[in-house]
Design a protein around this motif. Structure first.
Motif, PDB file in Angstrom:
ATOM      1  N   LYS A  59       0.837  -1.210   0.000  1.00 53.69           N
ATOM      2  CA  LYS A  59       0.000   0.000   0.000  1.00 53.69           C
ATOM      3  C   LYS A  59       0.867   1.253   0.000  1.00 53.69           C
ATOM      4  O   LYS A  59       0.591   2.212  -0.703  1.00 53.69           O
ATOM      5  N   THR A  60       1.933   1.218   0.820  1.00 54.81           N
ATOM      6  CA  THR A  60       2.812   2.387   0.910  1.00 54.81           C
ATOM      7  C   THR A  60       3.436   2.681  -0.449  1.00 54.81           C
ATOM      8  O   THR A  60       3.450   3.823  -0.907  1.00 54.81           O
ATOM      9  N   ALA A  61       3.954   1.623  -1.084  1.00 59.93           N
ATOM     10  CA  ALA A  61       4.618   1.812  -2.371  1.00 59.93           C
ATOM     11  C   ALA A  61       3.660   2.401  -3.388  1.00 59.93           C
ATOM     12  O   ALA A  61       3.985   3.374  -4.078  1.00 59.93           O
ATOM     13  N   SER A  62       2.461   1.839  -3.478  1.00 60.42           N
ATOM     14  CA  SER A  62       1.572   2.341  -4.526  1.00 60.42           C
ATOM     15  C   SER A  62       1.064   3.738  -4.157  1.00 60.42           C
ATOM     16  O   SER A  62       0.763   4.537  -5.035  1.00 60.42           O
ATOM     17  N   TRP A  63       1.013   4.067  -2.848  1.00 61.63           N
ATOM     18  CA  TRP A  63       0.608   5.413  -2.483  1.00 61.63           C
ATOM     19  C   TRP A  63       1.680   6.424  -2.898  1.00 61.63           C
ATOM     20  O   TRP A  63       1.373   7.478  -3.456  1.00 61.63           O
ATOM     21  N   ILE A  64       2.936   6.068  -2.676  1.00 62.21           N
ATOM     22  CA  ILE A  64       4.023   6.965  -3.092  1.00 62.21           C
ATOM     23  C   ILE A  64       3.958   7.166  -4.612  1.00 62.21           C
ATOM     24  O   ILE A  64       4.037   8.291  -5.108  1.00 62.21           O
ATOM     25  N   GLY A  65       3.788   6.071  -5.330  1.00 61.84           N
ATOM     26  CA  GLY A  65       3.685   6.148  -6.779  1.00 61.84           C
ATOM     27  C   GLY A  65       2.533   7.027  -7.212  1.00 61.84           C
ATOM     28  O   GLY A  65       2.660   7.873  -8.107  1.00 61.84           O
ATOM     29  N   PHE A  66       1.401   6.856  -6.553  1.00 67.25           N
ATOM     30  CA  PHE A  66       0.215   7.636  -6.879  1.00 67.25           C
ATOM     31  C   PHE A  66       0.465   9.127  -6.643  1.00 67.25           C
ATOM     32  O   PHE A  66       0.214   9.964  -7.520  1.00 67.25           O
ATOM     33  N   ALA A  67       1.009   9.464  -5.469  1.00 63.26           N
ATOM     34  CA  ALA A  67       1.234  10.872  -5.121  1.00 63.26           C
ATOM     35  C   ALA A  67       2.218  11.512  -6.107  1.00 63.26           C
ATOM     36  O   ALA A  67       1.992  12.622  -6.590  1.00 63.26           O
ATOM     37  N   TYR A  68       3.281  10.795  -6.419  1.00 62.44           N
ATOM     38  CA  TYR A  68       4.285  11.308  -7.352  1.00 62.44           C
ATOM     39  C   TYR A  68       3.646  11.642  -8.696  1.00 62.44           C
ATOM     40  O   TYR A  68       3.820  12.723  -9.245  1.00 62.44           O
ATOM     41  N   VAL A  69       2.896  10.674  -9.215  1.00 62.32           N
ATOM     42  CA  VAL A  69       2.302  10.861 -10.533  1.00 62.32           C
ATOM     43  C   VAL A  69       1.321  12.035 -10.528  1.00 62.32           C
ATOM     44  O   VAL A  69       1.350  12.889 -11.416  1.00 62.32           O
ATOM     45  N   GLU A  70       0.477  12.084  -9.508  1.00 63.27           N
ATOM     46  CA  GLU A  70      -0.513  13.169  -9.486  1.00 63.27           C
ATOM     47  C   GLU A  70       0.185  14.527  -9.384  1.00 63.27           C
ATOM     48  O   GLU A  70      -0.237  15.491 -10.015  1.00 63.27           O
ATOM     49  N   PHE A  71       1.259  14.579  -8.593  1.00 61.21           N
ATOM     50  CA  PHE A  71       1.974  15.846  -8.430  1.00 61.21           C
ATOM     51  C   PHE A  71       2.550  16.312  -9.767  1.00 61.21           C
ATOM     52  O   PHE A  71       2.308  17.430 -10.211  1.00 61.21           O
ATOM     53  N   PHE A  72       3.298  15.438 -10.429  1.00 61.62           N
ATOM     54  CA  PHE A  72       4.010  15.883 -11.631  1.00 61.62           C
ATOM     55  C   PHE A  72       3.123  15.940 -12.872  1.00 61.62           C
ATOM     56  O   PHE A  72       3.412  16.657 -13.805  1.00 61.62           O
ATOM     57  N   ARG A  73       2.051  15.173 -12.856  1.00 60.16           N
ATOM     58  CA  ARG A  73       1.239  15.138 -14.066  1.00 60.16           C
ATOM     59  C   ARG A  73       0.203  16.257 -14.078  1.00 60.16           C
ATOM     60  O   ARG A  73      -0.170  16.754 -15.131  1.00 60.16           O
ATOM     61  N   ASN A  74      -0.253  16.640 -12.903  1.00 60.53           N
ATOM     62  CA  ASN A  74      -1.377  17.575 -12.875  1.00 60.53           C
ATOM     63  C   ASN A  74      -0.963  19.032 -12.805  1.00 60.53           C
ATOM     64  O   ASN A  74      -1.773  19.915 -13.054  1.00 60.53           O
ATOM     65  N   MET A  75       0.304  19.296 -12.450  1.00 60.64           N
ATOM     66  CA  MET A  75       0.732  20.695 -12.436  1.00 60.64           C
ATOM     67  C   MET A  75       1.248  21.039 -13.819  1.00 60.64           C
ATOM     68  O   MET A  75       2.014  20.281 -14.399  1.00 60.64           O
ATOM     69  N   PRO A  76       0.820  22.183 -14.379  1.00 61.27           N
ATOM     70  CA  PRO A  76       1.284  22.532 -15.728  1.00 61.27           C
ATOM     71  C   PRO A  76       2.815  22.568 -15.786  1.00 61.27           C
ATOM     72  O   PRO A  76       3.457  22.991 -14.818  1.00 61.27           O
ATOM     73  N   LEU A  77       3.357  22.120 -16.896  1.00 67.30           N
ATOM     74  CA  LEU A  77       4.808  22.068 -17.053  1.00 67.30           C
ATOM     75  C   LEU A  77       5.439  23.436 -16.809  1.00 67.30           C
ATOM     76  O   LEU A  77       6.470  23.554 -16.142  1.00 67.30           O
ATOM     77  N   LEU A  78       4.785  24.468 -17.331  1.00 64.17           N
ATOM     78  CA  LEU A  78       5.313  25.827 -17.181  1.00 64.17           C
ATOM     79  C   LEU A  78       5.482  26.182 -15.704  1.00 64.17           C
ATOM     80  O   LEU A  78       6.518  26.704 -15.280  1.00 64.17           O
ATOM     81  N   VAL A  79       4.466  25.853 -14.924  1.00 67.29           N
ATOM     82  CA  VAL A  79       4.523  26.139 -13.488  1.00 67.29           C
ATOM     83  C   VAL A  79       5.660  25.366 -12.839  1.00 67.29           C
ATOM     84  O   VAL A  79       6.383  25.879 -11.986  1.00 67.29           O
ATOM     85  N   GLN A  80       5.828  24.114 -13.261  1.00 68.94           N
ATOM     86  CA  GLN A  80       6.898  23.302 -12.676  1.00 68.94           C
ATOM     87  C   GLN A  80       8.266  23.900 -12.973  1.00 68.94           C
ATOM     88  O   GLN A  80       9.123  23.972 -12.101  1.00 68.94           O
ATOM     89  N   LEU A  81       8.458  24.335 -14.214  1.00 66.49           N
ATOM     90  CA  LEU A  81       9.758  24.922 -14.554  1.00 66.49           C
ATOM     91  C   LEU A  81      10.001  26.186 -13.734  1.00 66.49           C
ATOM     92  O   LEU A  81      11.103  26.403 -13.223  1.00 66.49           O
ATOM     93  N   PHE A  82       8.967  27.007 -13.579  1.00 63.38           N
ATOM     94  CA  PHE A  82       9.095  28.219 -12.756  1.00 63.38           C
ATOM     95  C   PHE A  82       9.450  27.854 -11.322  1.00 63.38           C
ATOM     96  O   PHE A  82      10.271  28.494 -10.689  1.00 63.38           O
ATOM     97  N   LEU A  83       8.777  26.794 -10.832  1.00 67.85           N
ATOM     98  CA  LEU A  83       9.052  26.358  -9.464  1.00 67.85           C
ATOM     99  C   LEU A  83      10.526  26.006  -9.295  1.00 67.85           C
ATOM    100  O   LEU A  83      11.187  26.479  -8.382  1.00 67.85           O
ATOM    101  N   TRP A  84      11.038  25.156 -10.186  1.00 69.16           N
ATOM    102  CA  TRP A  84      12.435  24.718 -10.061  1.00 69.16           C
ATOM    103  C   TRP A  84      13.381  25.890 -10.274  1.00 69.16           C
ATOM    104  O   TRP A  84      14.410  25.997  -9.623  1.00 69.16           O
ATOM    105  N   PHE A  85      13.037  26.766 -11.202  1.00 71.62           N
ATOM    106  CA  PHE A  85      13.998  27.790 -11.615  1.00 71.62           C
ATOM    107  C   PHE A  85      13.980  29.018 -10.713  1.00 71.62           C
ATOM    108  O   PHE A  85      15.010  29.542 -10.323  1.00 71.62           O
TER     109      PHE A  85
END
Ligand SMILES: Nc1ncnc2c1ncn2[C@@H]1O[C@H](COP(=O)(O)OP(=O)(O)O)[C@@H](O)[C@H]1O
Ligand SMILES: [Mg+2]
Lengths: 243, 243
Positions: A59-85
């Motif tokens: 359960k833990t593993a698939s929850w981590i996988g789920f959270a990761y995917v939702e985080f990176f997939r649902n935030m617009p790429l542009l926003v992510q680049l701004f965040l990192w940069f």
């Protein structure tokens, strides 16, 4: 419309003193290719790890996988680049933030990592689906032979799952190439950036973007051809995918 | 060799799939397990090599407690062969590589040793000429014989079969049963889930009849066929024998 077509513009020197306009575009093309390749490698590595996590019974593993995917997939790429940069260096301790900001090629690394992580979520989803599509008995057969979980994934599940998801992976690779153009917003002068610079210097907007389009198209053709070749060389005699 | 005592297993909080199952298989004994679909036959034999965990009771395999958290399960499983209804050969590996994978990765045999052993077993099941083919290029009966050879390549102390012939076209059943009969005659310890009563009457020592998760009948072969005690077993027998 009063537009002065000038296809010779490519061979005229550009005002930055780095050769012709064509040289400008080609340097952008190389940067696009370098960024896309590094991003794709990152996407494959992280996508594989997360895709495996998502397929585990834990359960833990698939929850981590789920959270990761939702985080990176649902935030617009542009926003992510701004965040990192822009945002990440401010959040870090002062010294670390300063060091980050002063890294040479910061836009390049940020773009490659940012696009790579964004795409890794999509690779993960594809891989998890590929693993899930394998018959349940495959994992059981591997386990029953005494293979460990790691060996079962390494020798039995992943080789089949990757073969099955080859077609969607091809389009994710193409998306990776296209998505590198977003990096123009953090100052990466890749192909789209150079085309825009050329347009600003020369006012030959159509020529500049026609050339850029042709170059993107060429990359796509190479990627598709390469992936087809890979797919064919990995095809299993007698095996019909989707069976 | 296999001691199953008072095993209880639940799927989820309420569904009890195995109810106080107790039986044993002695060295060299062939035990056939039959019963209606959904009665828990597959679940029971998968508990024997810990493919399925269970909550209560214990199973001892060649002196080793299967449900002891300290037991090295991959090592234990490597010593028990398992054959599945749908063969579960690894589609991306040639037949010979299907036979070598676990020998090399689990038992640590050299590639040459593994190939030699694999070839010997392929000869035994009459499939030498197919060594370099892929599973999808073989018929169902041939694939199942490869699966048996793959299990035997590990030099198992016992073999578990889960309806090895029920996914086969009728004309291929006997080629698989023949291999199993030979194995039985050689003294292999076998636990076989099957509805092939011809096989049972030819080589089984004992027959276990399961219904709704319970071992309803556990009898010597002659007693079972001569005069099954429970009504449920009588009904079941008359149903499958009339086919
Ligand atoms: N993973 C599972 N989760 C929940 N129920 C299951 C699972 N596997 C099997 N069952 C149920 O347990 C019962 C016994 O299954 P099984 O052992 O496969 O029966 P059999 O092999 O005798 O046909 C069936 O009712 C089946 O639906
Ligand atoms: Mg079953």
């Amino acid at each position: 419309m009063n537009y002065n077509w000038n296809w010779h513009i490519f061979f005229e020197p550009n005002p930055t003193g780095s050769g012709t306009y064509l040289d400008m575009l080609v340097s952008g093309l190389w940067l696009t290719i370098k960024t896309a390749l590094l991003a794709w490698i990152i996407a494959l590595i992280f996508g594989t790890v997360i895709g495996i996590l998502r397929s585990l019974p834990s359960k833990t593993a698939s929850w981590i996988g789920f959270a990761y995917v939702e985080f990176f997939r649902n935030m617009p790429l542009l926003v992510q680049l701004f965040l990192w940069f822009f945002v990440l260096p401010e959040l870090l301790p002062r010294a670390a933030g300063l060091w980050l900001k002063q890294l040479p090629n910061a836009p390049f690394w940020t773009a490659a990592i940012g696009v790579g992580l964004f795409m890794s979520a999509r690779v993960a989803v594809q891989l998890a689906a590929g693993i899930a599509s394998l018959p349940r008995g495959q994992k059981q057969a591997a386990t029953a032979l005494g293979l460990t979980l790691t060996q079962g994934y390494r020798y039995v599940l992943l080789p089949m799952a990757f073969r099955i998801i080859m077609p969607p992976l091809t389009s994710e690779f193409l998306n990776t190439v296209k998505n590198t153009s977003v990096a123009i917003t953090i100052g990466l002068i890749e192909l789209t950036g150079q085309a825009r610079a050329m347009q600003e210097f020369s006012f030959q907007v159509f020529e500049a973007f026609t050339a850029a389009t042709v170059m993107y198209l060429a990359i796509n053709i190479i990627v598709v051809t390469g992936m087809r070749f890979l797919e064919r060389s990995l095809a299993i005699p007698g095996y019909i995918t989707g069976k | 060799m296999i001691e199953i005592s008072h095993v209880n297993k639940w799927y989820g909080p309420t569904f009890q799939v195995l109810k106080d199952c107790t039986t044993s298989v002695a060295k060299g004994e062939v035990v056939v397990v039959c019963g209606p679909s959904g009665s828990g036959k597959s679940t029971l034999i998968k508990c024997v090599n810990a493919l399925e965990p269970f909550q209560e009771g214990q199973i001892i395999l060649d002196g080793i407690k299967v449900n002891d958290p300290k037991t090295d399960l991959p090592k234990l499983r490597a010593r028990v062969g398992m054959v599945f209804q749908h063969f579960e050969l690894f589609p991306h590996l040639r037949i010979i590589d299907n036979l070598c994978l676990a020998q090399e990765k689990v038992l640590g045999r050299s590639h040459e040793e593994a190939v030699a052993k694999g070839n010997k077993l392929l000869e035994r099941v009459g499939l030498t000429v197919h060594a370099n083919k892929y599973p999808a290029e073989l018929s169902g009966g041939q694939q199942q014989r490869v699966a048996i050879a793959r299990a035997l390549a590990m030099d198992p102390i016992a073999m578990l079969f889960d309806e090895p012939t029920s996914a086969l076209d009728p004309e291929m059943i006997s080629e698989v049963l023949d291999v199993m009969v030979d194995l039985a005659h050689e003294g292999m310890t076998m636990m076989v889930v099957t509805h092939e009563m011809g096989f049972a009457s030819k080589v089984a020592h004992r027959v276990i009849f399961m219904d709704k998760g319970e071992i309803v009948e556990d009898a010597q072969k002659t007693d079972f066929f001569g005069s099954p005690r429970s009504e449920r077993a009588q009904k079941f027998l008359s149903k499958i024998l009339s086919h």
